[in-house]
Design a protein around this motif. Structure first.
Motif, PDB file in Angstrom:
ATOM      1  N   LEU A 258       0.832  -1.195   0.000  1.00  0.00           N
ATOM      2  CA  LEU A 258       0.000   0.000   0.000  1.00  0.00           C
ATOM      3  C   LEU A 258       0.873   1.254   0.000  1.00  0.00           C
ATOM      4  N   GLU A 259       2.020   1.177   0.654  1.00  0.00           N
ATOM      5  CA  GLU A 259       2.948   2.310   0.662  1.00  0.00           C
ATOM      6  C   GLU A 259       3.418   2.632  -0.755  1.00  0.00           C
ATOM      7  N   GLU A 260       3.637   1.596  -1.544  1.00  0.00           N
ATOM      8  CA  GLU A 260       4.061   1.814  -2.935  1.00  0.00           C
ATOM      9  C   GLU A 260       2.905   2.323  -3.793  1.00  0.00           C
ATOM     10  N   ALA A 261       1.721   1.772  -3.581  1.00  0.00           N
ATOM     11  CA  ALA A 261       0.563   2.169  -4.393  1.00  0.00           C
ATOM     12  C   ALA A 261       0.012   3.534  -3.992  1.00  0.00           C
ATOM     13  N   LYS A 262       0.097   3.847  -2.699  1.00  0.00           N
ATOM     14  CA  LYS A 262      -0.381   5.101  -2.106  1.00  0.00           C
ATOM     15  C   LYS A 262      -1.912   5.201  -2.078  1.00  0.00           C
ATOM     16  N   TRP A 263      -2.588   5.042  -3.184  1.00  0.00           N
ATOM     17  CA  TRP A 263      -4.037   5.128  -3.232  1.00  0.00           C
ATOM     18  C   TRP A 263      -4.537   4.151  -4.291  1.00  0.00           C
ATOM     19  N   LEU A 264      -5.705   3.555  -4.052  1.00  0.00           N
ATOM     20  CA  LEU A 264      -6.210   2.513  -4.930  1.00  0.00           C
ATOM     21  C   LEU A 264      -7.468   2.956  -5.662  1.00  0.00           C
ATOM     22  N   ASP A 265      -7.635   2.412  -6.853  1.00  0.00           N
ATOM     23  CA  ASP A 265      -8.837   2.694  -7.623  1.00  0.00           C
ATOM     24  C   ASP A 265     -10.030   1.913  -7.085  1.00  0.00           C
ATOM     25  N   LEU A 266      -9.770   0.706  -6.608  1.00  0.00           N
ATOM     26  CA  LEU A 266     -10.857  -0.203  -6.283  1.00  0.00           C
ATOM     27  C   LEU A 266     -10.355  -1.283  -5.338  1.00  0.00           C
ATOM     28  N   THR A 267     -11.186  -1.679  -4.383  1.00  0.00           N
ATOM     29  CA  THR A 267     -10.936  -2.863  -3.568  1.00  0.00           C
ATOM     30  C   THR A 267     -12.116  -3.810  -3.730  1.00  0.00           C
ATOM     31  N   ILE A 268     -11.808  -5.090  -3.939  1.00  0.00           N
ATOM     32  CA  ILE A 268     -12.836  -6.123  -4.023  1.00  0.00           C
ATOM     33  C   ILE A 268     -12.577  -7.123  -2.905  1.00  0.00           C
ATOM     34  N   ASP A 269     -13.583  -7.358  -2.082  1.00  0.00           N
ATOM     35  CA  ASP A 269     -13.407  -8.216  -0.911  1.00  0.00           C
ATOM     36  C   ASP A 269     -14.732  -8.893  -0.585  1.00  0.00           C
ATOM     37  N   GLY A 270     -14.674  -9.896   0.254  1.00  0.00           N
ATOM     38  CA  GLY A 270     -15.875 -10.559   0.723  1.00  0.00           C
ATOM     39  C   GLY A 270     -16.376  -9.937   2.009  1.00  0.00           C
ATOM     40  N   ALA A 271     -17.376 -10.556   2.610  1.00  0.00           N
ATOM     41  CA  ALA A 271     -17.916 -10.102   3.886  1.00  0.00           C
ATOM     42  C   ALA A 271     -18.553 -11.286   4.595  1.00  0.00           C
ATOM     43  N   ASP A 272     -18.588 -11.212   5.909  1.00  0.00           N
ATOM     44  CA  ASP A 272     -19.246 -12.247   6.700  1.00  0.00           C
ATOM     45  C   ASP A 272     -20.734 -11.955   6.886  1.00  0.00           C
ATOM     46  N   GLU A 273     -21.077 -10.666   6.876  1.00  0.00           N
ATOM     47  CA  GLU A 273     -22.477 -10.217   6.921  1.00  0.00           C
ATOM     48  C   GLU A 273     -22.571  -8.860   6.250  1.00  0.00           C
ATOM     49  N   PHE A 274     -23.746  -8.575   5.667  1.00  0.00           N
ATOM     50  CA  PHE A 274     -24.030  -7.211   5.217  1.00  0.00           C
ATOM     51  C   PHE A 274     -25.500  -6.920   5.444  1.00  0.00           C
ATOM     52  N   ASP A 275     -25.795  -5.650   5.734  1.00  0.00           N
ATOM     53  CA  ASP A 275     -27.172  -5.248   6.011  1.00  0.00           C
ATOM     54  C   ASP A 275     -27.713  -4.398   4.859  1.00  0.00           C
ATOM     55  N   PRO A 276     -28.958  -3.927   4.929  1.00  0.00           N
ATOM     56  CA  PRO A 276     -29.532  -3.171   3.802  1.00  0.00           C
ATOM     57  C   PRO A 276     -28.777  -1.888   3.466  1.00  0.00           C
TER      58      PRO A 276
END
Length: 261
Positions: free
Chosen positions: A78-96
């Motif tokens: 992350l130090e090399e990238a500094k800022w990201l266009d997009l993160t894709i990740d999973g989740a254990d729960e999500f609400d409305p």
């Protein structure tokens, strides 16, 4: 597709495959951790190898970094990238409201840092992770090893004044020893059953000495993609309120599964 692939894995793959459509050439992409995110990394790896996609990935755990390198994705910090266009990740729960509980795999700290250092976060999941109210999945809280029993006691004391249904906590174990995060910390799992005010709980938890971070992701997720075992996918965008549907043709994705034969 291998016959032994379970319906839940088909659903996870469908969500992952739809999510990588948002990745464009030249992007810096946060790579999540967990079984669903692993499908996404494999899909991106195929795009790099077969389509010449040029991206750099910032992994959220050592195991994601290893997988990304194996499938041909250039990995940077992350130090090399500094800022990201997009993160894709999973989740254990999500609400409305697309608030999340994450950290079932123990990588919540890096996952939250990477997600908040991104222009947008896309969560890939299956329908079983959707809840009307967060809390059925135990909330992970990362704590420093020094004085962890005291920190756990402070967490339990604080929970008595929170709008939660359960207050049981447990140190996460790896066999008979405490589970260690990539940063060398412990995780206290809070069995709350229902969280009435996730935003308040997140803020108060992080004020407790010894707490490094918690698994509540509030106002971080922009889109959720829900996969089905039949290849159907539903895309919800919290920013514009839109909902769209699509379908993934598993028959066209045989290359992804070649390493599972």
């Amino acid at each position: 597709m291998p016959a032994e692939l379970s319906p839940i894995d088909k659903a996870k793959f469908a969500a992952a495959r739809r999510a990588v459509d948002f990745v464009e050439d030249g992007m810096k992409v946060g790579l999540g951790t967990g079984s669903t995110a692993a499908w996404m990394v494999r899909c991106l790896g195929e795009m790099v190898r077969e389509e010449g996609l040029s991206i750099v990935g910032v992994p959220t755990s050592t195991r994601t970094a290893e997988l990304a390198r194996q499938v041909g994705i250039k990995v940077v910090t992350l130090e090399e990238a500094k800022w990201l266009d997009l993160t894709i990740d999973g989740a254990d729960e999500f609400d409305p409201e697309l608030n999340l509980i994450k950290g079932g795999g123990g990588a919540l700290l890096q996952e939250k840092i990477v997600a908040t250092a991104s222009d947008q976060m896309i969560v890939i999941t299956d329908a079983a992770k959707e809840v009307a109210q967060l809390g059925a999945f135990p909330l992970p809280v990362e704590v420093v090893p020094f004085g962890w029993q005291t920190t756990r006691g402070l967490i339990e004391e604080m929970l008595s004044s929170m709008d939660v249904m359960g207050r049981q906590t447990a140190l996460r174990l790896n066999g008979t020893q405490p589970f260690l995060t990539d940063e060398g910390n412990y995780i206290v799992d809070c069995h709350l059953k229902r969280i009435g005010n996730p935003r308040q709980l997140s803020l108060v938890l992080n004020q407790i000495p010894g707490v490094v971070e918690n698994g509540l992701f509030i106002d971080i997720c922009d889109k959720v993609i829900i996969g089905g075992a039949d290849g159907t996918v539903e895309l919800r965008d919290i920013n514009d309120g839109s909902v769209s549907h699509d379908r993934i043709d598993f028959a066209e994705e045989s290359n992804i599964f070649s390493d599972l034969d």
